[in-house]
Design an enzyme around this catalytic site. Structure first.
Site, PDB file in Angstrom:
ATOM      1  N   ASN A 184     -13.421  14.933 -71.030  1.00  0.00           N
ATOM      2  CA  ASN A 184     -14.449  15.689 -70.324  1.00  0.00           C
ATOM      3  C   ASN A 184     -15.857  15.156 -70.541  1.00  0.00           C
ATOM      4  O   ASN A 184     -16.760  15.473 -69.771  1.00  0.00           O
ATOM      5  CB  ASN A 184     -14.407  17.160 -70.747  1.00  0.00           C
ATOM      6  CG  ASN A 184     -13.176  17.865 -70.216  1.00  0.00           C
ATOM      7  OD1 ASN A 184     -12.937  17.899 -69.016  1.00  0.00           O
ATOM      8  ND2 ASN A 184     -12.370  18.403 -71.120  1.00  0.00           N
ATOM      9  N   ARG A 198     -14.555 -17.539 -69.917  1.00  0.00           N
ATOM     10  CA  ARG A 198     -14.795 -16.717 -68.735  1.00  0.00           C
ATOM     11  C   ARG A 198     -13.671 -16.904 -67.717  1.00  0.00           C
ATOM     12  O   ARG A 198     -12.803 -17.774 -67.897  1.00  0.00           O
ATOM     13  CB  ARG A 198     -16.159 -17.078 -68.147  1.00  0.00           C
ATOM     14  CG  ARG A 198     -17.325 -16.652 -69.040  1.00  0.00           C
ATOM     15  CD  ARG A 198     -18.644 -17.223 -68.549  1.00  0.00           C
ATOM     16  NE  ARG A 198     -18.930 -16.824 -67.178  1.00  0.00           N
ATOM     17  CZ  ARG A 198     -19.850 -17.417 -66.408  1.00  0.00           C
ATOM     18  NH1 ARG A 198     -20.573 -18.423 -66.907  1.00  0.00           N
ATOM     19  NH2 ARG A 198     -20.056 -17.015 -65.171  1.00  0.00           N
ATOM     20  N   ALA A 217     -20.687 -32.525 -79.058  1.00  0.00           N
ATOM     21  CA  ALA A 217     -21.571 -31.372 -79.225  1.00  0.00           C
ATOM     22  C   ALA A 217     -22.742 -31.443 -78.256  1.00  0.00           C
ATOM     23  O   ALA A 217     -23.361 -32.490 -78.082  1.00  0.00           O
ATOM     24  CB  ALA A 217     -22.083 -31.316 -80.656  1.00  0.00           C
ATOM     25  N   HIS A 219     -17.856 -27.904 -79.962  1.00  0.00           N
ATOM     26  CA  HIS A 219     -19.013 -27.096 -80.341  1.00  0.00           C
ATOM     27  C   HIS A 219     -20.191 -27.268 -79.394  1.00  0.00           C
ATOM     28  O   HIS A 219     -20.421 -28.329 -78.838  1.00  0.00           O
ATOM     29  CB  HIS A 219     -19.480 -27.400 -81.774  1.00  0.00           C
ATOM     30  CG  HIS A 219     -19.149 -28.760 -82.271  1.00  0.00           C
ATOM     31  ND1 HIS A 219     -18.562 -28.990 -83.494  1.00  0.00           N
ATOM     32  CD2 HIS A 219     -19.292 -29.975 -81.706  1.00  0.00           C
ATOM     33  CE1 HIS A 219     -18.376 -30.281 -83.655  1.00  0.00           C
ATOM     34  NE2 HIS A 219     -18.808 -30.899 -82.597  1.00  0.00           N
ATOM     35  N   ASN A 247       0.091  24.186 -74.345  1.00  0.00           N
ATOM     36  CA  ASN A 247       0.278  23.672 -72.990  1.00  0.00           C
ATOM     37  C   ASN A 247      -0.669  22.509 -72.711  1.00  0.00           C
ATOM     38  O   ASN A 247      -1.873  22.603 -72.936  1.00  0.00           O
ATOM     39  CB  ASN A 247       0.009  24.800 -71.979  1.00  0.00           C
ATOM     40  CG  ASN A 247       0.092  24.325 -70.548  1.00  0.00           C
ATOM     41  OD1 ASN A 247       0.939  23.500 -70.209  1.00  0.00           O
ATOM     42  ND2 ASN A 247      -0.777  24.858 -69.706  1.00  0.00           N
TER      43      ASN A 247
END
Length: 453
Positions: A229, A318, A365, A348, A172
């Site tokens: 749990n 982001r 860069a 970069h 069950n």
């Protein structure tokens, strides 16, 4: 005629074993609270209303269970007197009258709409109770589903089972569907004549049969019915969720070189022919269009990649990062709340925040947008086909016109017109032989320090 359905989701437990300051159903799986996964599953099964039984952290649990387009109503269970008592905490919702009532649990986040659909179909076909069970080779501790001639006759808890009943491996899960028109009649007949004095939902099976009604069991994968749990079980559920979702994406045409190292969020959307290299993490809110590439060790959250866009390796996108077709954000770059135009390159060691980078532009860069003055964020706009030299700082608010050139090492504080060349640095001076004098002076200072000590 479409059948009406109510889901009663039990989420009132004290979460003691979780050892947490908040309810366990608020702990995330794939970036979403467990309870949110359960609500989405019942909604996908055609449920029109949810009765959420809450206890600890009631307001936060109710907020986490909200889902657009679904009616969710919270009911407070003031006392803990067993699962049958918990379901009846939602009496006011149940008595409104539904064709079927699903009972689900807020700490079983892997349950699928398909399984709940099958339980609803069983009620529509004439059963009064349809219990969802699973087969396992480790049945110890679970209640057993006792079936005769295709009918579920009882759910026997292990402590009450005979030796023969303990051999049963169909167990069950606790989840079930009940004929909504008879639900309160069945639930109100549950007694508490047991050692704990609690009201057990599982008793509805024998109650239904005693009234001449049908009860059946339907089978579902054991993993889908895994409950949580403690933290170890939470990690196990996270693993199962990730494995399932990765498999779904790969079957749909997404390539993953080392899928076990890719971590997805609940709402990650990835199109066909996308390549995901190892060790990539997706936070919430990421959409990737077909043909894009995410190289290794990249972290994406709240970002959109258009067709053919390339990210990484070691890149961070982001929230608000939007890469247009064939745009590139390379290694050790961070992009936040910025549009990167079609074919633009941020290759970069660069930070682009609160910015617009026009199509075809090249960001050298070490170039950065200086978007924050300690109090406010400001925007940098870079026109199409512009060139930003290495180690340049663009101090927002500032606009760089189309096809402009920014010389390497510049600090740009004023707008630059289209097609202009801008320098923002001190002129270089060369003093022949001066290096020798500097070295001699430094050496003398060092020797003097040694003598004084």
């Amino acid at each position: 005629m479409e059948r009406s359905s109510l889901a009663v989701i039990l989420a009132a437990g004290d979460s003691t074993r979780m050892k947490s300051s908040k309810s366990k159903v608020l702990h995330p799986v794939a970036g979403r609270p467990m309870i949110g996964h359960v609500v989405e599953a019942v909604a996908g099964a055609g449920v029109g209303a949810v009765a959420l039984v809450v206890g600890r952290d009631a307001d936060n649990v109710a907020a986490a269970a909200s889902l657009k387009g679904l009616q969710v109503e919270a009911f407070l269970q003031k006392e803990r007197k067993g699962t049958g008592h918990a379901v009846l905490a939602a009496r006011e919702a149940i008595k409104r009258g539904f064709d079927d009532v699903i009972v689900a649990y807020g700490d079983v986040p892997l349950i699928t709409s398909a399984t709940l659909d099958r339980a609803r179909e069983a009620i529509a076909a004439g059963a009064d109770v349809a219990v969802i069970g699973f087969h396992t080779d480790r049945p110890t501790g679970y209640g057993r589903l006792l079936v005769e001639n295709g009918e579920l006759v009882a759910i026997r808890e292990e402590k009450d089972a005979t030796d023969e009943e303990r051999k049963v491996t169909w167990c069950n899960s606790g989840l079930m569907a009940i004929n909504g028109r008879n639900a309160l009649d069945l639930l109100d007949r549950i007694g508490n004549s047991n050692v704990k004095g609690e009201y057990y939902l599982t008793d509805v099976v024998e109650i239904a049969r005693s009234l001449g009604r049908r009860a059946i069991a339907i089978d579902a994968p054991e993993k889908e019915l895994t409950g949580c749990n403690n933290r170890a079980e939470l990690a196990f559920i996270e693993r199962l969720w990730q494995e399932r979702r990765r498999h779904e994406l790969m079957v749909d045409g997404v390539s993953m070189i080392a899928p076990e190292t890719v971590f997805l969020s609940f709402d990650t959307k990835i199109g066909q022919d996308v390549l995901i290299e190892p060790n990539v993490v997706f936070g919430p809110g990421v959409t990737i269009e077909p043909g894009a590439i995410v190289h290794a060790f990249s972290h994406l959250e709240g970002a959109h990649l258009a067709e053919g866009a390339v990210v990484g390796p070691f890149a961070r996108l982001r929230p608000g990062a939007n890469l247009h077709a064939n745009a590139k954000v390379g290694n050790f770059c961070e992009v936040k709340k910025a549009e990167i135009g079609e074919g633009a390159k941020v290759n970069h060691l660069t930070y682009i925040g609160d910015a617009f980078v026009g199509a075809g532009s090249n960001i050298g860069a070490g170039a950065i947008t200086c978007n924050y003055d300690g109090y406010n964020k400001s925007e940098t706009r870079i026109g199409a086909n512009s060139f930003i030299g290495s180690n340049s700082s663009l101090v927002a608010p500032v606009t760089i016109g189309e096809r402009a050139y920014i010389a390497s090492g510049s600090v740009i504080t004023d707008d630059v017109p289209a097609d202009a060349l801008a320098f923002g640095r001190a002129r270089q001076e060369v003093k022949p032989g001066r290096a020798v004098a500097l070295r001699e002076r430094a050496k003398a200072q060092k020797e003097a320090k040694k003598k004084s000590s």
